[in-house]
Design an enzyme around this catalytic site. Structure first.
Site, PDB file in Angstrom:
ATOM      1  N   ASN A   1     -12.476   3.981  -6.176  1.00  0.00           N
ATOM      2  CA  ASN A   1     -12.008   4.187  -4.813  1.00  0.00           C
ATOM      3  C   ASN A   1     -11.520   5.617  -4.660  1.00  0.00           C
ATOM      4  O   ASN A   1     -11.022   6.225  -5.603  1.00  0.00           O
ATOM      5  CB  ASN A   1     -10.898   3.200  -4.448  1.00  0.00           C
ATOM      6  CG  ASN A   1      -9.524   3.727  -4.800  1.00  0.00           C
ATOM      7  OD1 ASN A   1      -8.939   4.513  -4.040  1.00  0.00           O
ATOM      8  ND2 ASN A   1      -9.016   3.349  -5.970  1.00  0.00           N
TER       9      ASN A   1
ATOM     10  N   LYS B   1       0.858  -1.188   0.000  1.00  0.00           N
ATOM     11  CA  LYS B   1       0.000   0.000   0.000  1.00  0.00           C
ATOM     12  C   LYS B   1       0.899   1.245   0.000  1.00  0.00           C
ATOM     13  O   LYS B   1       1.928   1.276   0.678  1.00  0.00           O
ATOM     14  CB  LYS B   1      -0.907  -0.004   1.241  1.00  0.00           C
ATOM     15  CG  LYS B   1      -1.776   1.250   1.394  1.00  0.00           C
ATOM     16  CD  LYS B   1      -2.726   1.467   0.226  1.00  0.00           C
ATOM     17  CE  LYS B   1      -3.405   2.846   0.278  1.00  0.00           C
ATOM     18  NZ  LYS B   1      -4.002   3.210  -1.027  1.00  0.00           N
ATOM     19  N   GLY B   2       0.491   2.260  -0.771  1.00  0.00           N
ATOM     20  CA  GLY B   2       1.258   3.501  -0.864  1.00  0.00           C
ATOM     21  C   GLY B   2       1.639   4.004   0.525  1.00  0.00           C
ATOM     22  O   GLY B   2       0.775   4.176   1.382  1.00  0.00           O
TER      23      GLY B   2
ATOM     24  N   CYS C   1      -1.681   8.896  -7.952  1.00  0.00           N
ATOM     25  CA  CYS C   1      -2.901   8.741  -7.124  1.00  0.00           C
ATOM     26  C   CYS C   1      -3.848   9.900  -7.432  1.00  0.00           C
ATOM     27  O   CYS C   1      -3.495  11.062  -7.225  1.00  0.00           O
ATOM     28  CB  CYS C   1      -2.547   8.719  -5.636  1.00  0.00           C
ATOM     29  SG  CYS C   1      -4.042   8.754  -4.616  1.00  0.00           S
TER      30      CYS C   1
ATOM     31  N   THR D   1      -7.466  -5.278  -8.511  1.00  0.00           N
ATOM     32  CA  THR D   1      -8.869  -5.377  -8.103  1.00  0.00           C
ATOM     33  C   THR D   1      -9.400  -6.806  -8.111  1.00  0.00           C
ATOM     34  O   THR D   1     -10.286  -7.147  -7.313  1.00  0.00           O
ATOM     35  CB  THR D   1      -9.713  -4.470  -9.038  1.00  0.00           C
ATOM     36  OG1 THR D   1      -9.147  -3.154  -8.968  1.00  0.00           O
ATOM     37  CG2 THR D   1     -11.162  -4.408  -8.624  1.00  0.00           C
TER      38      THR D   1
ATOM     39  N   ILE E   1      -1.315   0.805 -15.817  1.00  0.00           N
ATOM     40  CA  ILE E   1      -1.796   2.119 -15.482  1.00  0.00           C
ATOM     41  C   ILE E   1      -2.358   2.131 -14.056  1.00  0.00           C
ATOM     42  O   ILE E   1      -2.888   1.131 -13.585  1.00  0.00           O
ATOM     43  CB  ILE E   1      -2.932   2.551 -16.466  1.00  0.00           C
ATOM     44  CG1 ILE E   1      -4.031   1.503 -16.555  1.00  0.00           C
ATOM     45  CG2 ILE E   1      -2.373   2.870 -17.831  1.00  0.00           C
ATOM     46  CD1 ILE E   1      -5.232   1.884 -17.391  1.00  0.00           C
TER      47      ILE E   1
ATOM     48  N   GLY F   1      -3.932  -3.069 -14.788  1.00  0.00           N
ATOM     49  CA  GLY F   1      -5.195  -2.414 -15.132  1.00  0.00           C
ATOM     50  C   GLY F   1      -6.144  -3.462 -15.666  1.00  0.00           C
ATOM     51  O   GLY F   1      -6.084  -3.839 -16.827  1.00  0.00           O
ATOM     52  N   GLY F   2      -6.984  -3.990 -14.786  1.00  0.00           N
ATOM     53  CA  GLY F   2      -8.045  -4.892 -15.230  1.00  0.00           C
ATOM     54  C   GLY F   2      -7.638  -6.338 -15.454  1.00  0.00           C
ATOM     55  O   GLY F   2      -8.437  -7.114 -15.991  1.00  0.00           O
TER      56      GLY F   2
HETATM   57  C1  SIN Z   1      -5.677   5.884  -2.788  1.00  0.00           C
HETATM   58  O1  SIN Z   1      -5.165   5.556  -1.717  1.00  0.00           O
HETATM   59  O2  SIN Z   1      -6.458   6.847  -2.858  1.00  0.00           O
HETATM   60  C2  SIN Z   1      -5.370   5.121  -4.042  1.00  0.00           C
HETATM   61  C3  SIN Z   1      -3.934   5.132  -4.356  1.00  0.00           C
HETATM   62  C4  SIN Z   1      -3.631   5.310  -5.796  1.00  0.00           C
HETATM   63  O3  SIN Z   1      -4.520   5.373  -6.643  1.00  0.00           O
HETATM   64  O4  SIN Z   1      -2.453   5.411  -6.138  1.00  0.00           O
END
Ligand code: SIN
Length: 304
Positions: free
Chosen positions: A69, A45-46, A129, A265, A190, A242-243
């Site tokens: 999201n 996670k970022g 993001c 996802t 992407i 991406g997908g």
């Molecule tokens: C987010 O935490 O809002 C998503 C992160 C991202 O799209 O890079």
């Protein structure tokens, strides 16, 4: 059986499947289902310099074949990651990619400097993001800003540097060329496409942030096209995402030019999707008598 290994920026992956940032946290929940060592890599996670609570809820909305999201980079901060998550994650037998985010260039630099002497194998610089008011996609939607942040971070980052690109641009090839020219070792693309979903009873956007980033299987053709465009533009490795939800999608994105790919996802609907994709991909290689998975990369036969 075909050789599934790939190399990106000097880092060896046992196979080309990386689970995508934001879809598997730091891996702990998925490790209860299968050994993370079966994966080529995990992108965390970022992670930002300070902990973040993220955006107000609701921050997830569902559509046909997509979710939106607006998480807003919720994460426990880099110090927590280094102290409590990385010691465990680095023992799981998979490549650890730390997705790094921030509001200012100095934030990104500070996170990378903290990660320099850790067990992290690679940085994924998140300049895409779409859900934060400062930083994020602001760095990834102009060539000048993307080049500047890559140059500054490159000067302070000792790890291989992969830059994660946004599809919300006029020319993703230009952005990829800009980050390559300033020292990026690879690009991943992407990230999500911006979108909005409206509750027709209240006439309000479902997301409290109004807009969000769309991901899910509907994005695959866009991702394939952009991977093709970028891989024809730069010499550094391209990691496609991406997908991707099944092995056929992975084959497509590699044919378009990806050295490796990420699955995001799809984990939410089927947490075993990565394992199923890997076994389908292995069978496809064997059925087609391919000795290595890398033989797929860029082997698209374009119509003239
Ligand atoms: C987010 O935490 O809002 C998503 C992160 C991202 O799209 O890079």
């Amino acid at each position: 059986m075909a050789d599934m290994s790939v190399k990106i920026a000097g880092v060896s992956f046992k196979n080309p499947l990386i689970v995508a940032s934001g879809c598997v946290g730091f891996g702990r929940e998925y490790a209860e289902l299968y050994p993370l060592g079966e994966l080529g890599g995990i992108s965390t996670k970022g992670t930002t310099i300070a902990p973040r609570m993220g955006n107000a809820t609701p921050r997830i909305a569902e559509g046909e074949s997509v979710i939106l999201n607006s998480v807003g980079l919720q994460n426990p901060g880099v110090d927590y990651f280094i102290k409590y998550e990385l010691p465990w994650l680095s023992k799981q037998g998979t490549v650890v990619i730390s997705n790094v985010a921030g509001s200012e260039i100095s934030d990104y630099i500070a996170v990378c400097e903290k990660l320099n002497d850790t067990a992290v194998d690679m940085i994924e610089l998140n300049i895409s993001c779409p859900n934060v008011k400062h930083g994020g996609a602001a760095f990834g939607t102009s060539c000048e800003a993307a080049a500047e942040i890559t140059k500054e971070v490159r000067a302070h980052c000792k790890k291989p540097l992969m830059v994660k690109l946004s599809p919300n641009v006029t020319s993703i090839g230009d952005i990829a060329a800009a980050v390559e020219s300033e020292g990026a070792d690879a690009v991943s693309l992407i990230n999500t496409l911006t979108g909005m979903k409206i509750d027709i009873r209240t006439r309000r956007p479902i997301l409290k942030n109004n807009t969000g980033g769309m991901s899910g299987s509907a994005l695959l053709p866009l991702a394939v096209k952009m991977v093709w465009e970028v891989s024809n533009r730069v010499k550094i490795p391209v990691v496609g995402l991406g997908g991707i939800s099944k092995w056929q999608d992975a084959v497509e994105i590699m044919l378009a030019g990806a050295t490796a790919f990420q699955v995001g996802t799809a984990n939410f609907t089927d947490p075993y999707a990565p394992i199923k994709i890997l076994s389908g991909l292995e069978k496809y290689l064997d059925d087609n008598r391919l000795a290595t998975v890398s033989e797929l990369t860029g082997k698209l036969r374009i119509w003239e």
